[in-house]
Design an enzyme around this catalytic site. Structure first.
Site, short mmCIF file in Angstrom:
data_model
loop_
_atom_site.label_atom_id
_atom_site.label_comp_id
_atom_site.label_asym_id
_atom_site.label_seq_id
_atom_site.Cartn_x
_atom_site.Cartn_y
_atom_site.Cartn_z
N ASN A 8 -20.16 100.57 -1.48
CA ASN A 8 -21.59 100.43 -1.15
C ASN A 8 -22.35 101.34 -2.10
O ASN A 8 -22.48 102.54 -1.87
CB ASN A 8 -21.77 100.85 0.32
CG ASN A 8 -23.20 100.74 0.79
OD1 ASN A 8 -24.13 100.60 -0.01
ND2 ASN A 8 -23.40 100.84 2.10
N ARG A 71 -21.52 95.92 -1.89
CA ARG A 71 -22.92 95.72 -1.51
C ARG A 71 -23.71 95.49 -2.80
O ARG A 71 -23.59 96.26 -3.75
CB ARG A 71 -23.44 96.96 -0.81
CG ARG A 71 -24.93 96.90 -0.60
CD ARG A 71 -25.49 98.27 -0.46
NE ARG A 71 -26.92 98.23 -0.19
CZ ARG A 71 -27.74 99.20 -0.54
NH1 ARG A 71 -27.29 100.27 -1.19
NH2 ARG A 71 -29.01 99.11 -0.27
N HIS A 160 -31.86 95.53 3.59
CA HIS A 160 -31.11 96.05 4.75
C HIS A 160 -30.50 94.90 5.56
O HIS A 160 -30.22 95.06 6.76
CB HIS A 160 -32.01 96.85 5.71
CG HIS A 160 -32.48 98.16 5.18
ND1 HIS A 160 -33.75 98.66 5.44
CD2 HIS A 160 -31.88 99.10 4.41
CE1 HIS A 160 -33.89 99.83 4.86
NE2 HIS A 160 -32.76 100.12 4.21
N ARG A 221 -41.13 106.65 0.35
CA ARG A 221 -41.92 105.46 0.00
C ARG A 221 -43.13 105.34 0.91
O ARG A 221 -43.05 105.62 2.11
CB ARG A 221 -41.08 104.19 0.14
CG ARG A 221 -39.91 104.10 -0.81
CD ARG A 221 -39.31 102.69 -0.78
NE ARG A 221 -38.08 102.62 -1.54
CZ ARG A 221 -36.88 102.37 -1.01
NH1 ARG A 221 -36.75 102.16 0.29
NH2 ARG A 221 -35.82 102.32 -1.78
N GLU A 364 -22.67 99.33 8.03
CA GLU A 364 -22.75 98.35 6.95
C GLU A 364 -21.38 98.10 6.33
O GLU A 364 -21.07 97.00 5.91
CB GLU A 364 -23.73 98.84 5.88
CG GLU A 364 -25.17 98.78 6.36
CD GLU A 364 -26.15 99.42 5.38
OE1 GLU A 364 -26.29 100.66 5.40
OE2 GLU A 364 -26.75 98.68 4.60
#
Ligand code: ADP
Length: 384
Positions: A8, A71, A160, A221, A364
């Site tokens: 990932n 990923r 996501h 962000r 994940e």
């Protein structure tokens, strides 16, 4: 053949996990950080792969390795699900670099390094965007000129996806129902943060857009912003497009409002009466609340809200703040349940609540491993 290696990779890190899929045990896991940074000792993601291989020595059995799952951040509108990697797939991921200039090159370098390290093992790409390919056109279309949309790929893609898919499925399982039977709002609140409206197992709207910048306030962000701000700042202060992009992605959000991108610091400072931290928390929670309202309207009926990722799983303050004033919509947390710390899946709504409010630790890596095996037609392992 029961092992899967999951890679990932972010723009400057590689999280890895080696999983025995028979009992879903972690045989090894870790993270290589600060890749390509001057302070770090790992030059790029190919060198990062060497670090991972060294760490797996004695644990990874090549004869039992069924797949390597990667990923990949941006699959554009080309990839709707997990995909067996070949040269053509790599070329397509390369063509999508303009949409994810920091992430896709890093993902590709790692894929290439892993293909040479394991030439005989199938490699599968699992895209952050794929789960959101079910968005209806009216949810993914921006009202901008045709050429931008058709020639330049300007539309909402969402991110996501692996986490939203995993968490929405676990939420359905907690309700004792099939994913196709429930509507869920998933709140993935980590360093990056996004909300997803999931109707009957499919993503129908999400807060991140063409890039991960849109939507919620995040660690660094800004999230949603009047797009005219960019032109205004360029005219007034003269930064380049690159600098504005950098500021909105790396120097905004909680960091800009409270001086730290770590919610633990912000929470502690706010509790001590720091006014900037109080405002940051309020802005953060209010933005989440607005999206919940929007997605209640998008879904019509909502069976559960599920909080996940670092902040969603750990911050009782944010969970309570985000749901403040939604009691009349049947959404609330039990103060006692919400305050309990745990690493387990759990209910935090009161027992009488109309809508379940859940905390679901995301995973994940296990989702990527499961999807990798699905692609190989070996989806014969037990689900948790
Ligand atoms: P990433 O997006 O990098 O995977 P994570 O999901 O690990 O991020 O979330 C990281 C963030 O979670 C940290 O920046 C921190 O703000 C937050 N976090 C972790 N633990 C706690 C906690 N106990 N309370 C509040 N926030 C926390």
């Amino acid at each position: 053949m029961n092992q899967v290696l999951v890679l990932n990779s972010g723009s400057s890190s590689i999280k890895y996990r080696l999983i025995d899929m028979d009992d879903r045990a972690r045989l090894a896991d870790g993270i290589v950080e600060r890749i390509g940074e001057s302070a770090g000792s790992v030059a790029d993601h190919a060198a990062g792969m060497d670090v991972v291989l060294a760490a797996l020595k004695g644990k990874l059995d090549r004869s039992r390795l069924a797949a390597v799952g990667h990923r990949v951040v941006h699959g554009g509108d080309r990839f709707r699900g997990p995909t067996l990697i070949d040269d053509e797939v790599c070329d397509t991921i390369r063509k999508l670099i303009p949409l994810a200039p920091l992430h896709n090159p890093a993902n590709l370098t790692l894929i290439e390094a892993a293909r040479s390290a394991f030439p005989d093992t199938p490699q599968v790409a699992v895209f952050d965007t794929a789960f959101h390919q079910t968005l209806p056109d009216y949810a993914y279309t921006y009202a901008v000129p045709q050429e931008w949309r058709t020639d330049l790929g300007v539309r909402r893609y969402g991110f996501h996806g692996t986490s939203h898919q995993y968490v929405s499925r676990r939420a359905a399982a907690m309700l004792g129902r099939e994913p196709e039977e429930v509507n869920v709002i998933v709140l993935h609140l980590g360093n990056g943060a996004s909300v997803c409206a999931v109707r009957e197992g499919k993503s129908v709207d999400t807060s991140m857009g063409m890039t991960p910048l849109e939507g919620l306030v995040m660690g660094t962000r800004s999230g949603d912003l009047d797009p005219a701000v960019c032109a205004y700042i360029a005219r007034q202060a003269g930064p380049s497009a690159e600098q504005i992009d950098q500021t909105l992605n790396k120097a905004s959000g909680l960091l800009a409002l409270a001086g730290s991108n770590d919610m633990r610091d912000v929470d502690t400072a706010a509790a001590k009466g720091d006014e900037a931290a109080r405002l940051a928390l309020d802005v953060y929670c209010y933005r989440i609340r607005k999206y919940i309202g929007a997605y209640l309207a998008a879904l019509g009926r909502v069976d559960a809200l599920a909080f996940t990722a670092g902040i969603g799983e750990n911050s009782a303050t944010v969970r309570a703040g985000a749901l403040l004033g939604l009691e009349h919509l049947g959404i609330s947390v039990s103060p006692k349940r919400n305050a309990q710390e745990s690493k387990q899946e759990r209910y935090i709504s009161p027992y009488w609540a109309q809508t379940a409010v859940l905390v679901v630790p995301t995973d994940e890596e296990i989702e990527i491993a499961d999807q990798a095996l699905q692609v190989l037609g070996r989806a014969d392992t037990a689900q948790p």
